[in-house]
Write a protein that holds these residues in place. Structure first.
Motif, short mmCIF file in Angstrom:
data_model
loop_
_atom_site.label_atom_id
_atom_site.label_comp_id
_atom_site.label_asym_id
_atom_site.label_seq_id
_atom_site.Cartn_x
_atom_site.Cartn_y
_atom_site.Cartn_z
N LEU A 153 42.91 49.53 37.54
CA LEU A 153 42.00 50.44 36.84
C LEU A 153 42.72 51.75 36.56
O LEU A 153 43.34 52.33 37.44
CB LEU A 153 40.75 50.70 37.68
N CYS A 202 34.17 44.64 32.59
CA CYS A 202 34.58 43.78 33.69
C CYS A 202 34.50 42.31 33.30
O CYS A 202 35.37 41.51 33.66
CB CYS A 202 33.70 44.04 34.92
N VAL A 214 42.46 43.87 43.03
CA VAL A 214 42.09 44.96 42.12
C VAL A 214 42.58 46.25 42.75
O VAL A 214 42.25 46.54 43.91
CB VAL A 214 40.58 45.03 41.86
N ASP A 216 42.02 49.96 42.48
CA ASP A 216 41.04 50.88 41.90
C ASP A 216 41.55 52.31 42.02
O ASP A 216 41.58 52.89 43.11
CB ASP A 216 39.71 50.73 42.64
N ALA A 226 34.05 46.95 39.47
CA ALA A 226 35.23 46.08 39.56
C ALA A 226 35.15 45.07 40.70
O ALA A 226 35.94 44.11 40.74
CB ALA A 226 36.49 46.94 39.72
#
Length: 323
Positions: A153, A202, A214, A216, A226
């Motif tokens: 992200l 997403c 993931v 973040d 997410a």
């Protein structure tokens, strides 16, 4: 010397230039004449009074922020063996509570610094905190392995654009970013980009399947959203400390493992990353450079978002140095 300090918590206008005497390095310390300092989101959050660094320093104002430095070793304290006066160095200094990089000089522990050796001062100042966060988030906390799928992200930011490059060595990388950063991320090794401005981003991200990891770098509602992108048995590593517990709680409800992290200095990892830079296998994008007196403008840019790569503060000592 001059330093740029947080005089009170608030908007960027609370940053003030203040004079100070150069400190004398104690045992195991060196004084660095700073040429460039990195500007990171944590600096702006602390200035605004947010997060753990602000909480710990609320009674220590004025306080000099900044963790990333590159410059010249000016004076060596007793028992220092690996560094000498005149050498070019970089490092993440004073982390997490002392800081001090928004200044013309700083005293740092020997083990916080590494020699640049063929890497420019600008690149050296841009690397430490962002690079170590990306490296540790992916490998130490994320356990990323070759062949896995990773979603990053805010892939175009300071940490993100390095994380994309590190992960792309063996993983399948998807990154979120605004549309004007998609070609940039593709050039760094991301196989697909998703515009986080779009509703249902997403769902778009998992078109080819959910993710083993993931990373973040946004936190808050984006971090929580997410969680739906993590496959069973996968993991989400969240970096922003302010919202880490919220995301952990949301992950627990969904049965998704969430790990919060706080970056730590690591001389070996920093040396490895400098080697990658020197060999041209990784690159750092510096999108803006400000004088120390313009630090408030750098904070405004950070807080407006959409900074591609890193921002730097340039000190007068940079004049005459090789980059």
């Amino acid at each position: 010397m001059t330093q740029l300090q947080i005089t009170a918590f608030g908007d960027p206008s609370v940053l003030r230039l203040n004079p100070s005497l150069d400190k004398v390095p104690a045992e195991g310390e060196v004084r660095v004449r700073i040429c460039f300092a990195g500007v990171n989101p944590i600096d702006a959050k602390t200035r605004a009074g947010l997060g753990w660094a602000a909480a710990q320093n609320k009674d220590n104002l004025p306080w000099t922020p900044g963790y990333d430095v590159a410059g010249v070793v000016e004076k060596v304290g007793p028992c220092v063996t690996s560094l000498a006066e005149g050498e070019l160095v970089c490092g993440m200094v004073g982390f997490p509570l002392a800081a001090g990089a928004y200044a013309e000089s700083v005293v740092a522990r020997e083990e916080e610094l590494v020699k640049l050796d063929g890497v420019s001062l600008r690149q050296g100042a841009a690397l430490p905190l962002a690079g170590l966060t990306a490296w540790q988030g992916l490998l130490e906390h994320g356990g990323l392995q070759s062949g896995q799928r990773v979603l990053i992200l805010a892939g175009a930011g300071g940490v993100g654009h390095l994380a994309v490059q590190f992960a792309a060595y063996g993983a399948h990388v998807v990154a979120t970013a605004s549309g004007d950063n998609h070609s940039f991320l593709h050039s760094l090794g991301a196989s697909r980009m998703v515009d986080y401005h779009q509703a249902g981003w997403c769902t778009e991200a998992i078109t080819d399947g959910p993710f083993d990891l993931v990373l973040d770098l946004v936190g808050g509602e984006s971090g929580k959203a997410a969680l739906a992108c993590v496959k069973p048995g996968g993991r989400l590593v969240t970096v922003p400390t302010i919202t880490a517990q919220q995301i952990k709680d949301a992950g627990a409800e969904l049965g998704v493992e969430v790990v919060g992290m706080l970056v730590h200095p690591d001389r070996t990892q920093l040396t490895q990353m400098l080697t990658l830079l020197r060999q041209g296998e990784v690159k750092i994008t510096v999108s803006g450079e400000y004088t120390l007196a313009e630090g408030a403008l750098a904070h405004q840019a950070i807080e407006q978002g959409h900074v591609r790569g890193k921002l730097l503060l340039r000190m007068s000592a940079a004049d005459g140095q090789p980059g």
